[in-house]
Design a protein around this motif. Structure first.
Motif, PDB file in Angstrom:
ATOM      1  N   MET A   1      -4.907  35.019 -61.135  1.00  0.00           N
ATOM      2  CA  MET A   1      -4.953  33.734 -60.453  1.00  0.00           C
ATOM      3  C   MET A   1      -3.705  33.499 -59.602  1.00  0.00           C
ATOM      4  O   MET A   1      -3.678  32.614 -58.753  1.00  0.00           O
ATOM      5  CB  MET A   1      -5.077  32.611 -61.486  1.00  0.00           C
TER       6      MET A   1
ATOM      7  N   ALA B   1      -4.301  33.389 -55.841  1.00  0.00           N
ATOM      8  CA  ALA B   1      -5.331  32.490 -55.332  1.00  0.00           C
ATOM      9  C   ALA B   1      -5.030  31.976 -53.933  1.00  0.00           C
ATOM     10  O   ALA B   1      -5.907  31.480 -53.252  1.00  0.00           O
ATOM     11  CB  ALA B   1      -5.510  31.299 -56.286  1.00  0.00           C
TER      12      ALA B   1
ATOM     13  N   GLY C   1      -4.443  33.688 -51.375  1.00  0.00           N
ATOM     14  CA  GLY C   1      -5.071  34.543 -50.383  1.00  0.00           C
ATOM     15  C   GLY C   1      -4.096  35.480 -49.715  1.00  0.00           C
ATOM     16  O   GLY C   1      -2.887  35.298 -49.741  1.00  0.00           O
TER      17      GLY C   1
ATOM     18  N   GLN D   1      -8.443  41.556 -55.472  1.00  0.00           N
ATOM     19  CA  GLN D   1      -8.632  40.215 -56.008  1.00  0.00           C
ATOM     20  C   GLN D   1      -8.036  39.170 -55.067  1.00  0.00           C
ATOM     21  O   GLN D   1      -8.636  38.107 -54.853  1.00  0.00           O
ATOM     22  CB  GLN D   1      -7.976  40.113 -57.384  1.00  0.00           C
TER      23      GLN D   1
ATOM     24  N   TYR E   1      -9.983  35.993 -53.245  1.00  0.00           N
ATOM     25  CA  TYR E   1      -9.599  34.575 -53.215  1.00  0.00           C
ATOM     26  C   TYR E   1      -9.395  34.095 -51.781  1.00  0.00           C
ATOM     27  O   TYR E   1      -9.737  32.959 -51.443  1.00  0.00           O
ATOM     28  CB  TYR E   1      -8.331  34.361 -54.039  1.00  0.00           C
TER      29      TYR E   1
ATOM     30  N   GLN F   1     -12.701  33.294 -50.388  1.00  0.00           N
ATOM     31  CA  GLN F   1     -13.206  31.999 -50.830  1.00  0.00           C
ATOM     32  C   GLN F   1     -12.685  30.887 -49.921  1.00  0.00           C
ATOM     33  O   GLN F   1     -13.439  29.979 -49.536  1.00  0.00           O
ATOM     34  CB  GLN F   1     -12.756  31.716 -52.267  1.00  0.00           C
ATOM     35  N   ASN F   2     -11.399  30.964 -49.587  1.00  0.00           N
ATOM     36  CA  ASN F   2     -10.807  29.953 -48.709  1.00  0.00           C
ATOM     37  C   ASN F   2     -11.427  29.996 -47.312  1.00  0.00           C
ATOM     38  O   ASN F   2     -11.743  28.956 -46.722  1.00  0.00           O
ATOM     39  CB  ASN F   2      -9.297  30.164 -48.619  1.00  0.00           C
TER      40      ASN F   2
ATOM     41  N   SER G   1     -18.357  31.222 -49.529  1.00  0.00           N
ATOM     42  CA  SER G   1     -17.261  30.989 -50.465  1.00  0.00           C
ATOM     43  C   SER G   1     -17.699  31.268 -51.898  1.00  0.00           C
ATOM     44  O   SER G   1     -16.965  31.886 -52.679  1.00  0.00           O
ATOM     45  CB  SER G   1     -16.759  29.546 -50.340  1.00  0.00           C
TER      46      SER G   1
ATOM     47  N   TYR H   1     -17.908  34.999 -52.662  1.00  0.00           N
ATOM     48  CA  TYR H   1     -16.600  35.565 -52.986  1.00  0.00           C
ATOM     49  C   TYR H   1     -16.192  35.196 -54.413  1.00  0.00           C
ATOM     50  O   TYR H   1     -15.659  36.027 -55.153  1.00  0.00           O
ATOM     51  CB  TYR H   1     -15.539  35.060 -52.010  1.00  0.00           C
ATOM     52  N   ALA H   2     -16.423  33.940 -54.790  1.00  0.00           N
ATOM     53  CA  ALA H   2     -16.060  33.495 -56.143  1.00  0.00           C
ATOM     54  C   ALA H   2     -16.828  34.283 -57.194  1.00  0.00           C
ATOM     55  O   ALA H   2     -16.267  34.694 -58.226  1.00  0.00           O
ATOM     56  CB  ALA H   2     -16.328  31.997 -56.288  1.00  0.00           C
TER      57      ALA H   2
ATOM     58  N   ASN I   1     -15.260  37.719 -57.560  1.00  0.00           N
ATOM     59  CA  ASN I   1     -14.040  37.708 -58.354  1.00  0.00           C
ATOM     60  C   ASN I   1     -14.346  37.647 -59.846  1.00  0.00           C
ATOM     61  O   ASN I   1     -13.794  38.413 -60.654  1.00  0.00           O
ATOM     62  CB  ASN I   1     -13.162  36.507 -57.972  1.00  0.00           C
TER      63      ASN I   1
END
Length: 249
Positions: A22, A25, A27, A107, A111, A114-115, A135, A138-139, A142
């Motif tokens: 995490m 996250a 990016g 990873q 993330y 996702q953004n 998005s 992508y989540a 992950n």
């Protein structure tokens, strides 16, 4: 939990692979780029990472095969000769360190995706499902990648509980490396983890490519609609021989 790179060898590598990254996250895509530039950059980085993953996977498999051949010759031997350690084990650990970096970069790109997907959905209102769901795709990637990696390593007897801390990780690896079976177990887990990483990055590339195509298609559609509207306006208001309407009250 945020992890920092320290000298932990294979133990820390496996601990990182078992954890959810995490800390990434935010990016990996460079800030300040426009959305079209961001998603193109995302695709480029994923493709480059895919090539690296394939190369490292090949290296790990080669070292694992060498270890297996050695294990077959010295069944029931607990002591690993220094020549074996230097020529095979150390390079294997080095390759797994590279795999760690590749996995974490993948990873991070997930993330970042996702953004990007969330921004596209907000900016391209009225777009189809390909952009609206980007998005979330992508989540899902992950989450599923983390789950598959955990399950894969645990299938080789490397429980997540054994890697809760760096000290526990080091103790676990030392115990595994003390026997021929343990060394083979770690080598097998490394091969499996490399395969998971390679396949996952290929899936990530597909998600990114689909997002890029959806963005291009949406922009073409919007441009076509704008051109059509412009033509209607030109034909209706400013056609030759047509009086210009008085738009003022």
């Amino acid at each position: 939990m945020k992890h920092t790179r320290r000298k932990g060898g294979l133990a820390l590598v496996l601990a990182l692979l078992l954890s959810s990254p995490m800390a990434f996250a935010g990016g990996a895509v460079t800030g300040g780029a426009t959305l079209p530039e961001q998603i193109v950059q995302e695709g480029t980085e994923v493709q480059q990472l895919a090539k690296q993953a394939e190369e490292v996977s090949t290296q790990i498999e080669q070292y694992a095969n060498m270890i297996q051949r050695y294990q077959n010759m010295v069944q029931n031997t607990l002591t690993m000769p220094i020549s074996m350690f230097n020529q095979i084990w150390n390079p294997l650990v080095g390759s797994i360190n590279k795999l760690e970096g590749i996995y974490n970069q993948a990873q991070a790109l997930g993330y970042a995706g996702q953004n990007i997907g969330a921004e596209l959905a907000q900016e391209y209102l009225g777009a189809g499902a390909s952009i609206k769901n980007l998005s979330q795709n992508y989540a899902n990637w992950n989450n599923s990648t983390n789950t598959v990696m955990q399950d894969t390593l645990e299938s080789f007897g490397l429980s997540a509980q054994d890697f809760a801390t760096e000290d526990q990780s080091m103790q676990t690896i030392q115990q595994e490396a003390a026997t021929a079976q343990g060394r083979a177990q770690v080598a097998g887990a490394a091969v499996a983890a490399a395969n998971v990483t390679t396949k996952a990055i290929q899936q990530l590339a597909t998600i990114t490519e689909n997002g890029e195509r959806a963005q291009i298609a949406y922009e073409k559609q919007q441009k076509a609609q704008a051109n059509a509207t412009g033509k209607l306006v030109a034909d209706g208001l400013f056609a030759p021989g047509t009086n210009t309407p008085n738009l003022l009250p």
